[in-house]
Enzyme design. Structure first.
Site, PDB file in Angstrom:
ATOM      1  N   ASP A  77     117.138 -47.512  69.162  1.00  0.00           N
ATOM      2  CA  ASP A  77     118.169 -48.425  68.663  1.00  0.00           C
ATOM      3  C   ASP A  77     117.883 -49.863  69.077  1.00  0.00           C
ATOM      4  O   ASP A  77     117.961 -50.791  68.268  1.00  0.00           O
ATOM      5  CB  ASP A  77     119.547 -48.010  69.190  1.00  0.00           C
ATOM      6  CG  ASP A  77     119.916 -46.606  68.774  1.00  0.00           C
ATOM      7  OD1 ASP A  77     119.219 -46.051  67.906  1.00  0.00           O
ATOM      8  OD2 ASP A  77     120.886 -46.064  69.319  1.00  0.00           O
ATOM      9  N   GLU A 126     121.836 -49.374  79.103  1.00  0.00           N
ATOM     10  CA  GLU A 126     122.615 -48.225  78.616  1.00  0.00           C
ATOM     11  C   GLU A 126     122.363 -46.994  79.486  1.00  0.00           C
ATOM     12  O   GLU A 126     123.268 -46.230  79.790  1.00  0.00           O
ATOM     13  CB  GLU A 126     122.315 -47.958  77.137  1.00  0.00           C
ATOM     14  CG  GLU A 126     122.779 -49.128  76.279  1.00  0.00           C
ATOM     15  CD  GLU A 126     122.980 -48.809  74.797  1.00  0.00           C
ATOM     16  OE1 GLU A 126     123.344 -47.674  74.455  1.00  0.00           O
ATOM     17  OE2 GLU A 126     122.769 -49.726  73.975  1.00  0.00           O
ATOM     18  N   THR A 142     114.333 -37.627  68.430  1.00  0.00           N
ATOM     19  CA  THR A 142     112.909 -37.507  68.780  1.00  0.00           C
ATOM     20  C   THR A 142     112.514 -38.597  69.772  1.00  0.00           C
ATOM     21  O   THR A 142     111.518 -38.452  70.468  1.00  0.00           O
ATOM     22  CB  THR A 142     112.017 -37.669  67.533  1.00  0.00           C
ATOM     23  OG1 THR A 142     112.439 -38.847  66.844  1.00  0.00           O
ATOM     24  CG2 THR A 142     112.107 -36.482  66.608  1.00  0.00           C
ATOM     25  N   ASP A 143     113.279 -39.693  69.827  1.00  0.00           N
ATOM     26  CA  ASP A 143     112.774 -40.859  70.584  1.00  0.00           C
ATOM     27  C   ASP A 143     112.601 -40.566  72.072  1.00  0.00           C
ATOM     28  O   ASP A 143     111.563 -40.906  72.651  1.00  0.00           O
ATOM     29  CB  ASP A 143     113.613 -42.139  70.326  1.00  0.00           C
ATOM     30  CG  ASP A 143     115.078 -42.072  70.710  1.00  0.00           C
ATOM     31  OD1 ASP A 143     115.570 -40.974  71.023  1.00  0.00           O
ATOM     32  OD2 ASP A 143     115.722 -43.142  70.696  1.00  0.00           O
ATOM     33  N   GLY A 191     131.321 -46.217  66.667  1.00  0.00           N
ATOM     34  CA  GLY A 191     131.259 -44.756  66.670  1.00  0.00           C
ATOM     35  C   GLY A 191     130.745 -44.189  65.362  1.00  0.00           C
ATOM     36  O   GLY A 191     130.966 -43.034  65.053  1.00  0.00           O
ATOM     37  N   ALA A 192     130.049 -45.003  64.578  1.00  0.00           N
ATOM     38  CA  ALA A 192     129.583 -44.541  63.270  1.00  0.00           C
ATOM     39  C   ALA A 192     128.108 -44.167  63.292  1.00  0.00           C
ATOM     40  O   ALA A 192     127.534 -43.826  62.271  1.00  0.00           O
ATOM     41  CB  ALA A 192     129.831 -45.628  62.230  1.00  0.00           C
TER      42      ALA A 192
HETATM   43  C1  GLA Z   1     121.392 -42.523  69.684  1.00  0.00           C
HETATM   44  C2  GLA Z   1     120.455 -43.016  70.782  1.00  0.00           C
HETATM   45  C3  GLA Z   1     119.018 -43.128  70.287  1.00  0.00           C
HETATM   46  C4  GLA Z   1     118.565 -41.858  69.574  1.00  0.00           C
HETATM   47  C5  GLA Z   1     119.600 -41.411  68.557  1.00  0.00           C
HETATM   48  C6  GLA Z   1     119.252 -40.074  67.935  1.00  0.00           C
HETATM   49  O1  GLA Z   1     121.497 -43.482  68.668  1.00  0.00           O
HETATM   50  O2  GLA Z   1     120.877 -44.268  71.279  1.00  0.00           O
HETATM   51  O3  GLA Z   1     118.166 -43.449  71.366  1.00  0.00           O
HETATM   52  O4  GLA Z   1     118.279 -40.842  70.502  1.00  0.00           O
HETATM   53  O5  GLA Z   1     120.892 -41.320  69.126  1.00  0.00           O
HETATM   54  O6  GLA Z   1     118.082 -40.198  67.218  1.00  0.00           O
END
Ligand code: GLA
Length: 389
Positions: free
Chosen positions: A173, A161, A37-38, A123-124
């Site tokens: 994140d 990123e 959703t972000d 990768g988790a």
């Molecule tokens: C990854 C991205 C985040 C978000 C999530 C899914 O972690 O880095 O920005 O989009 O996926 O919610």
């Protein structure tokens, strides 16, 4: 690895010097509900976790950027020009992307010696990468006295990123890793960046993460594909509705717009996930405030179903873990967390049933998938910080 062992390794690599050695730490994060959703301007509900990355850093007399990690073999000594180029698929692209952001913002950084060491599983879906990017941004800001505030660092880490690594991720994140607070989760509005720290009072329940240990393949390209699909959905509805972020649409409004998607059913499903997931975050936070963990858990299961069916970011191992959780008494909710395509599930479990969840995962997961899972119990923790003393 403890700090004195790390200092020893740092000195083994770089030797003694007059410049002070400083230590910083950034956690990983888990998202409790509100995935994908972000980047559509929606709500998310993550917390920082008690797994993270430590960075020992010192200014050096040489102009070079020197980067090493206790987790990987590579030791890079890069000139400024070299540091401006992507380094294959390597983890050092995260710090390099951040260095570039500082250069772009006009800061003249001198040479540095760095040793990273982390225990966030890679990768988790627990943001080992944001942990490294935010950590680098925070440490550079402190070391070179750039005077940037935390939110600016969050945005620089995100842009690193997006622009350098090439993943069109949203802000969740980097924000969670920076702003995390012990015993709290954050309800973050990714459109306005308004954030509310909500006490995570779970009484007799625990948050358990289960790693599929599935190798993620094509996850970056599939992630970017989802970003494009949601942009397409927004393009279709924005003229008609006047919205500028997809999550501003209610599920009913999207249903009312469905004829605009007659030739694009997949894009419609993606949008349906976004608008329902945004709604679920609101409901989940209300449930938590009312100490209604059953409802919170039910919303987690619904979130997983939506990520699996409408957003198509789940995988057989993730679905297997969620189904095992569904069939285990005392599990209130379970869902994939983060980007998906592998990684972890997050489970809300009555404390006295955590062992039965372990047992059921042991009993059925390998048999169903040929993989063996790892299980971690996490606590909501503080965000990035300098480690002193
Ligand atoms: C990854 C991205 C985040 C978000 C999530 C899914 O972690 O880095 O920005 O989009 O996926 O919610």
């Amino acid at each position: 690895m403890n700090t004195s062992e790390l200092s020893r390794q740092f000195t083994d690599r770089y030797g003694q010097a007059e410049n002070p050695l400083r230590t910083f730490y950034a956690p990983g994060r888990v998202n409790l509900i509100g995935d994908h959703t972000d980047y559509s301007g929606g709500l998310v509900f993550p917390c920082a976790i008690n797994y993270g990355t430590t960075l020992l850093i010192r200014k050096s007399k040489q102009a070079a950027f020197q980067l090493a990690s206790t987790n990987f073999d590579l030791f890079a000594v890069l000139s400024k020009d070299q540091a401006n180029q992507k380094y294959g698929d390597h983890w050092i692209n995260y710090p390099l992307g951040v260095l570039q952001q500082f250069e772009n913002a006009g800061f003249e950084l001198g040479g540095i010696e760095c040793l990273f060491s982390g225990n966030v599983p890679n990768g988790a879906g627990l943001s080992s990468s944001a942990s490294v990017s935010v950590l680098t941004a925070y440490a550079l800001n402190a070391l070179f006295q750039c005077g940037l505030d935390d939110l600016t660092l969050v945005q620089m880490a995100q842009r690193a990123e997006n622009e350098f690594v090439g993943v069109q991720c949203g802000v969740m994140d980097q924000y969670a890793v920076t702003m995390g607070q012990r015993d709290h989760a954050m309800m973050l509005d990714c459109q306005t960046l308004d954030c509310e720290q909500v006490p995570l009072v779970l009484d007799d329940a625990a948050i358990v993460l289960i790693n599929t240990n599935q190798r993620r393949e094509l996850s970056e390209s599939k992630y970017n594909e989802r970003v494009t699909e949601t942009q397409e959905a927004l393009r279709r509805v924005s003229q008609h509705t006047g919205i500028d972020a997809l999550a501003q649409l209610s599920p009913q409004q999207l249903i009312d717009c469905r004829l605009m998607f007659a030739d694009a059913q997949t894009v419609y499903s993606r949008a349906m996930h976004v608008v329902t997931e945004h709604d679920r975050v609101k409901q989940a936070v209300t449930a938590l405030r009312n100490k209604d963990l059953e409802s919170f858990g039910r919303l987690m299961f619904e979130s997983h179903d939506s990520l699996r069916d409408d957003y198509d970011v789940s995988s057989d191992p993730l679905n297997a873990l969620v189904d095992i959780a569904r069939d285990t008494a005392g599990v209130l909710g379970a869902r994939l967390t983060g980007a998906g395509f592998g990684g972890c599930t997050v489970n809300l479990v009555r404390s006295d049933h955590v062992q039965s969840l372990h047992d059921n995962v042991e009993r059925y997961y390998q048999q169903q998938t040929g993989l063996s899972a790892s299980i971690y119990r996490i606590t909501p923790s503080d965000g990035v910080q300098e480690v002193t003393g």
